[in-house]
Write a protein that holds these residues in place. Sequence first.
Motif, PDB file in Angstrom:
ATOM      1  N   UNK A  46     -23.752 162.255 -43.187  1.00  0.00           N
ATOM      2  CA  UNK A  46     -24.391 162.226 -44.544  1.00  0.00           C
ATOM      3  C   UNK A  46     -23.094 162.542 -45.510  1.00  0.00           C
ATOM      4  N   UNK A  47     -23.274 161.663 -46.595  1.00  0.00           N
ATOM      5  CA  UNK A  47     -22.225 161.846 -47.613  1.00  0.00           C
ATOM      6  C   UNK A  47     -22.877 162.608 -48.837  1.00  0.00           C
ATOM      7  N   UNK A  48     -22.233 163.393 -49.533  1.00  0.00           N
ATOM      8  CA  UNK A  48     -22.573 164.397 -50.664  1.00  0.00           C
ATOM      9  C   UNK A  48     -21.948 163.532 -51.596  1.00  0.00           C
ATOM     10  N   UNK A  49     -22.418 163.997 -53.104  1.00  0.00           N
ATOM     11  CA  UNK A  49     -21.748 163.354 -54.081  1.00  0.00           C
ATOM     12  C   UNK A  49     -20.484 163.706 -54.298  1.00  0.00           C
ATOM     13  N   UNK A  50     -19.869 164.905 -53.959  1.00  0.00           N
ATOM     14  CA  UNK A  50     -18.710 165.291 -53.638  1.00  0.00           C
ATOM     15  C   UNK A  50     -17.853 164.461 -52.747  1.00  0.00           C
ATOM     16  N   UNK A  51     -18.345 164.082 -51.711  1.00  0.00           N
ATOM     17  CA  UNK A  51     -17.739 163.301 -50.866  1.00  0.00           C
ATOM     18  C   UNK A  51     -17.484 161.968 -51.212  1.00  0.00           C
TER      19      UNK A  51
END
Length: 94
Positions: A46-51
Amino acid sequence: MKADDGVVELTLDEACRLCAVEPEWVIEHVRTELITVEGDAPASWRFSAHTLRRVRGLRHLERDFDADPELAALVEDLREEIARLRATLRRFGG
């Protein structure tokens, strides 16, 4: 996809589409620990906005400046640190 805390997190395919990168590129960067994700395998990552910002930054540096991945990651680390320091200065009125 929304996590339990209301934060939007994306799958590998969604992140790749938004960042205009191939899944293989992301997988290699995760395996070499230049990108950090939640989950044990590509299907559960899962990818966050930061990532996503980091993925875009790394890809930009590698593509536009022909930077090797480790150098691009170092530059992104420095950009992130500068952003944190600026936020701290703003909080204290600087």
